[in-house]
Design a protein around this motif. Structure first.
Motif, PDB file in Angstrom:
ATOM      1  N   ASP A  98       0.743  -0.945  -0.076  1.00 50.92           N
ATOM      2  CA  ASP A  98       0.004  -0.006   0.071  1.00 50.92           C
ATOM      3  C   ASP A  98       0.977   1.237  -0.079  1.00 50.92           C
ATOM      4  O   ASP A  98       1.897   1.167  -0.516  1.00 50.92           O
ATOM      5  N   SER A  99       0.414   2.491   0.565  1.00 46.67           N
ATOM      6  CA  SER A  99       1.072   3.735   0.279  1.00 46.67           C
ATOM      7  C   SER A  99       2.257   3.630   1.519  1.00 46.67           C
ATOM      8  O   SER A  99       3.193   4.407   1.225  1.00 46.67           O
ATOM      9  N   ARG A 102       4.932   2.660  -0.736  1.00 44.07           N
ATOM     10  CA  ARG A 102       5.322   3.784  -1.691  1.00 44.07           C
ATOM     11  C   ARG A 102       5.961   4.592  -0.743  1.00 44.07           C
ATOM     12  O   ARG A 102       6.927   5.326  -1.395  1.00 44.07           O
ATOM     13  N   ASN A 103       5.900   4.926   0.488  1.00 42.56           N
ATOM     14  CA  ASN A 103       6.796   5.685   1.391  1.00 42.56           C
ATOM     15  C   ASN A 103       8.017   5.175   1.367  1.00 42.56           C
ATOM     16  O   ASN A 103       9.176   5.917   1.282  1.00 42.56           O
ATOM     17  N   ARG A 147       1.264  -1.543  -6.593  1.00 43.02           N
ATOM     18  CA  ARG A 147       0.275  -1.198  -5.543  1.00 43.02           C
ATOM     19  C   ARG A 147      -0.554  -2.318  -5.399  1.00 43.02           C
ATOM     20  O   ARG A 147      -1.271  -2.784  -6.418  1.00 43.02           O
ATOM     21  N   HIS A 325       1.585   7.809   7.668  1.00 45.32           N
ATOM     22  CA  HIS A 325       2.772   8.185   6.673  1.00 45.32           C
ATOM     23  C   HIS A 325       3.662   8.778   7.435  1.00 45.32           C
ATOM     24  O   HIS A 325       3.842   9.153   8.605  1.00 45.32           O
TER      25      HIS A 325
END
Length: 344
Positions: A98-99, A102-103, A147, A325
């Motif tokens: 997930d994000s 991405r982080n 993703r 995040h």
């Protein structure tokens, strides 16, 4: 007699060194101030997304940038971007999740850019395939982000969107033939309402409107584990799991019950242990990993990240409160430092 004593001393020293190496846990330690950090300047990295770029978004304090993770009993070797590129020349590495994936992916692009700023870099996004690709042609290295928030499939059917806990067809098409895979999932499992991307949950021939989310998480992880055990050749592909990245929305976790969230937090917690304990999801993850026949390296970032209540964007991301995040530079740089050392 003297030579015998010298021999015995040498053997004892070797034993002590071996014991020290074996007992040094990179994931247990504390955060210390180090003015040689951060490892890159957010203003000079062209790849940071707006939601992670806390300095550009007006965060006024800066001490959070200058912390280094110090394991108890040893030092974690510093991230060396040029060495990373040389050792992984010609390889294809993929983050899946997930994000938070991405982080970490964005962190790695900045770390590599700062190491060889004059190299050619490309970033491409294929939205239909939920795939982003970062390449450094000089080193023939590709670092991708796929993703896939649950790792298992979400399929549109007549009844609606179905989360299939025992199906992994989407991943089966994307994850094969790579040199390293770094997986992550958890943050979407408790989503409900408009942000929930499914209408039903399916296991085998049974369809449910809903079920206990921790149970669903474990079933999905077991499906993923079976896929890895069946499809991965560990002599060709290294497999990692990012661990459970924590949130800081409730001050009771760090013994400040009057604090509502991470906003205004400027210091990490001292010591090596998070007062609120570790999330149950981490216990489930470790249980699944322990049963696997193929080796998966757990990047056990949970507790070291829990100690960093100061590391989130809060209002300096998209403007909404974000205590999930992480600012960049920041905590994900340490995750990549741990990944770098694991790859060594």
């Amino acid at each position: 007699m003297g030579s015998s004593l010298h021999y015995c001393s040498s053997v004892l020293l070797l034993i002590c060194l071996l014991q020290l190496a074996s007992c040094c846990d990179y994931f247990k330690g504390s955060w210390v101030i180090d003015t040689s950090y951060p490892l890159y300047d957010s203003l000079s990295c062209p790849f940071i997304d707006k939601e992670f770029s806390c300095q550009k978004n007006g965060r006024p304090d800066s001490q959070y940038l200058h912390y280094r993770w110090k394991p108890t009993g040893c030092d974690l070797p510093r991230f060396d971007g040029e060495d990373f590129l040389r050792r992984n020349r010609g390889k294809r590495i993929m983050f899946v999740g997930d994000s938070l994936s991405r982080n970490q992916w964005k962190s790695l692009t900045c770390l590599l850019h700062s190491a060889v700023p004059h190299a050619n870099f490309t970033i491409e996004t294929q939205e239909e395939e939920n795939l982003s690709t970062f390449t450094v042609p000089e080193y023939e290295i590709t670092v991708m982000l796929s993703r896939n928030v649950y790792l298992v499939d979400v399929v549109k059917e007549k009844i609606g969107r179905v989360l299939k806990l025992d199906s992994i067809e989407e991943g089966d098409k994307a994850w094969k033939g790579l040199d390293a895979l770094i997986f992550n999932t958890w943050h979407w499992w408790n989503r409900r309402g408009p942000s929930q991307p499914f209408d039903y949950i399916e296991v085998g021939n049974n369809t449910y409107k809903d079920m206990d989310r921790l149970t669903a998480f474990e079933i999905a992880l077991n499906t993923w584990a079976t896929w890895v055990d069946t499809n991965i050749d560990p002599t060709k592909t290294r497999v990692f799991f990012q661990g459970i990245s924590p949130s800081h929305y409730n001050g009771t976790g760090w013994n400040e019950p009057d604090v509502m969230n991470c906003r205004g937090q400027k210091l990490p917690l001292s010591g090596t242990t998070y007062p609120g304990g570790l999330p149950v999801a981490l216990t489930v993850l470790k249980k699944v990993l322990s049963k696997m026949s193929k080796s998966v390296y757990l990047l056990d970032v949970t507790e070291l990240s829990l100690l960093r209540k100061d590391g989130h964007p809060s209002i300096y991301g998209f403007g909404e409160m974000d205590c999930s995040h992480w600012c960049l530079p920041g905590v994900p740089d340490t995750w990549n430092q741990l990944l770098y050392n694991a790859l060594l």
